[in-house]
Motif scaffolding. Structure first.
Motif, PDB file in Angstrom:
ATOM      1  N   LYS A 152      30.813  -7.876   6.666  1.00 17.51           N
ATOM      2  CA  LYS A 152      29.836  -8.173   7.956  1.00 17.51           C
ATOM      3  C   LYS A 152      30.384  -7.435   8.939  1.00 17.51           C
ATOM      4  CE  LYS A 152      27.969 -12.608   7.249  1.00 17.51           C
ATOM      5  NZ  LYS A 152      27.563 -14.166   7.854  1.00 17.51           N
ATOM      6  N   LEU A 155      29.449  -3.842   8.707  1.00 18.11           N
ATOM      7  CA  LEU A 155      27.850  -3.747   8.737  1.00 18.11           C
ATOM      8  C   LEU A 155      27.562  -3.826  10.242  1.00 18.11           C
ATOM      9  CD1 LEU A 155      26.438  -6.062   5.691  1.00 18.11           C
ATOM     10  CD2 LEU A 155      26.060  -3.271   6.104  1.00 18.11           C
ATOM     11  N   THR A 156      27.964  -4.628  10.887  1.00 22.78           N
ATOM     12  CA  THR A 156      27.864  -4.610  12.213  1.00 22.78           C
ATOM     13  C   THR A 156      28.150  -3.558  12.941  1.00 22.78           C
ATOM     14  OG1 THR A 156      28.689  -7.024  12.433  1.00 22.78           O
ATOM     15  CG2 THR A 156      28.326  -6.069  14.455  1.00 22.78           C
ATOM     16  N   LYS A 191      21.916  -6.987   4.509  1.00 24.19           N
ATOM     17  CA  LYS A 191      22.205  -7.962   5.435  1.00 24.19           C
ATOM     18  C   LYS A 191      21.302  -9.555   4.693  1.00 24.19           C
ATOM     19  CE  LYS A 191      23.094  -6.445   9.909  1.00 24.19           C
ATOM     20  NZ  LYS A 191      22.663  -6.281  11.537  1.00 24.19           N
ATOM     21  N   ILE A 194      23.384 -10.505   1.707  1.00 22.52           N
ATOM     22  CA  ILE A 194      24.454 -11.145   2.200  1.00 22.52           C
ATOM     23  C   ILE A 194      24.189 -12.651   2.650  1.00 22.52           C
ATOM     24  CG2 ILE A 194      26.313 -11.589   4.082  1.00 22.52           C
ATOM     25  CD1 ILE A 194      26.413  -8.357   3.872  1.00 22.52           C
ATOM     26  N   ILE A 195      23.009 -12.851   3.297  1.00 24.95           N
ATOM     27  CA  ILE A 195      22.492 -14.326   3.670  1.00 24.95           C
ATOM     28  C   ILE A 195      22.247 -14.753   2.525  1.00 24.95           C
ATOM     29  CG2 ILE A 195      20.614 -15.503   5.020  1.00 24.95           C
ATOM     30  CD1 ILE A 195      20.483 -12.848   7.008  1.00 24.95           C
TER      31      ILE A 195
END
Length: 368
Positions: A152, A155-156, A191, A194-195
């Motif tokens: 994460k 990715l951010t 994303k 991942i969610i």
């Protein structure tokens, strides 16, 4: 004369009932008299412990090796002496695990113990399942932790970079907006994956994080069975001091906390002494506290913070992955609790887990 004949008939009938029971039961059972003579055993006992009819009438000391449990004679003598039930897990010659219950055979008329009845319940599959569950929990929690922290964050950062690129003048860069759009779409898809992964445990029944009212003694029993092999091999003595037993928590998470700490107490034992582990529970303010104290090799004060870092291992002479204590701290912290450690080299360690002492009623009110 008639009364005597009637009593003989009744005794014969009772003996027949007993013989039929011993012959037809599927549970391995032994009857050992007060002189430690093996008087009867059920057919399953013959198979599991390699007993033979010729063993009837022998002293239990002559057939004790069949049980791969040298202290069975001492345990029988203890029950005969005290008249109290004894329960213990043992491993037999075929490498299976059994819950052994030694019950006193009490003569009602004289109120004396005339021997014992020993019952064996096969718990091999339960121990195997508990070990597999613990392995899956570790892998699952590690995956989620890796996704959360190791994926994460970059990715951010990538998302912020894209936002910066959008502000760059587009003159002379005809294909730039199209490439940027493809990068952005890929980021959105990642994303989404991942969610889906992190939310899957909410719908996956096996990993459902449902809080419930738990009895800590049941959790400790599961942990003890999961670590049965290590406890047997190390000779570890586990003592309980349970002042408070009920807590609202996620079952698998609580079991994982206790499992990792007790497992470490056995793994990092001092080679010069038998492992002794004292597990206490009590209430302190708004917290339910689990204290796990051992007499192991201890931890240097300079290493007390390092032990919770992922993949960091202070001692390398025993097997390990370096994630157990990290996951314990993550579980405790996310639940609003805290963990404290007291230790010195050569003096063992005390881990205290502070969990929010929330009742089911309070939990319901918060959700409402």
């Amino acid at each position: 004369m008639q009364n005597k004949d009637q009593k003989i008939i009744e005794l014969i009938e009772l003996n027949d009932e007993l013989e039929n029971y011993f012959r037809n039961t599927i549970i391995p059972q032994l009857f050992v008299d007060a002189n430690l003579i093996l008087r009867k055993f059920t057919p399953p006992a013959m198979k599991q412990f390699k007993l033979h009819n010729k063993d009837i009438g022998k002293s239990i000391t002559d057939v004790k090796d069949n049980f791969r449990f040298p202290s069975i004679v001492d345990n029988i003598e203890q029950v005969i002496k005290t008249g109290e039930l004894l329960e213990k897990e043992i491993q037999t010659t075929d490498m299976r695990w059994y819950q052994m219950n030694i019950l006193p055979y009490i003569v009602k008329r004289s109120k004396t113990t005339n021997g014992v009845i020993i019952t064996f319940i096969d718990i091999t599959l339960r121990i195997r399942d508990l070990k597999e569950q613990e392995k899956l929990i570790m892998e699952h929690e590690l995956l989620l932790d890796t996704i959360s922290h190791d994926i994460k964050t970059p990715l951010t950062s990538l998302g912020l970079t894209i936002e910066m690129l959008k502000k760059i003048p587009e003159k002379g860069m005809e294909k730039f907006p199209l490439l940027l759009e493809k990068i952005e779409n890929g980021l959105v898809k990642i994303k989404g994956i991942i969610i889906d992964l992190t939310d899957s445990r909410k719908s996956d029944h096996h990993y459902k994080t449902v809080e419930e009212l738990l009895d800590i003694e049941q959790i400790l029993e599961d942990v003890r069975l999961t670590l049965a092999t290590q406890i047997l091999e190390s000779g570890a003595q586990i003592k309980l001091d349970i002042s408070h037993s009920e807590i609202v928590f996620v079952r698998r998470k609580l079991r994982s906390i206790v499992y990792n700490l007790v497992n470490n107490s056995i793994k990092y034992r001092d080679s010069g002494r038998v492992p002794e582990i004292i597990i206490k529970t009590f209430l302190e303010g708004d917290y339910f506290v689990i204290s796990i104290e051992d007499n192991g090799r201890g931890i240097a004060k300079s290493d007390l913070e390092k032990i919770f870092a992922k993949y960091v291992r202070i001692a390398t002479d025993v097997e390990g992955t370096g994630v157990g204590l990290h996951l314990v701290k993550e579980i405790v912290s996310i639940s609003g609790g805290k963990i404290m450690v007291e230790s010195e080299i050569g003096k063992g360690a005390i881990f205290k887990i502070y969990l929010r002492n929330q009742t089911l009623t309070e939990q319901h009110n918060l959700k409402a």
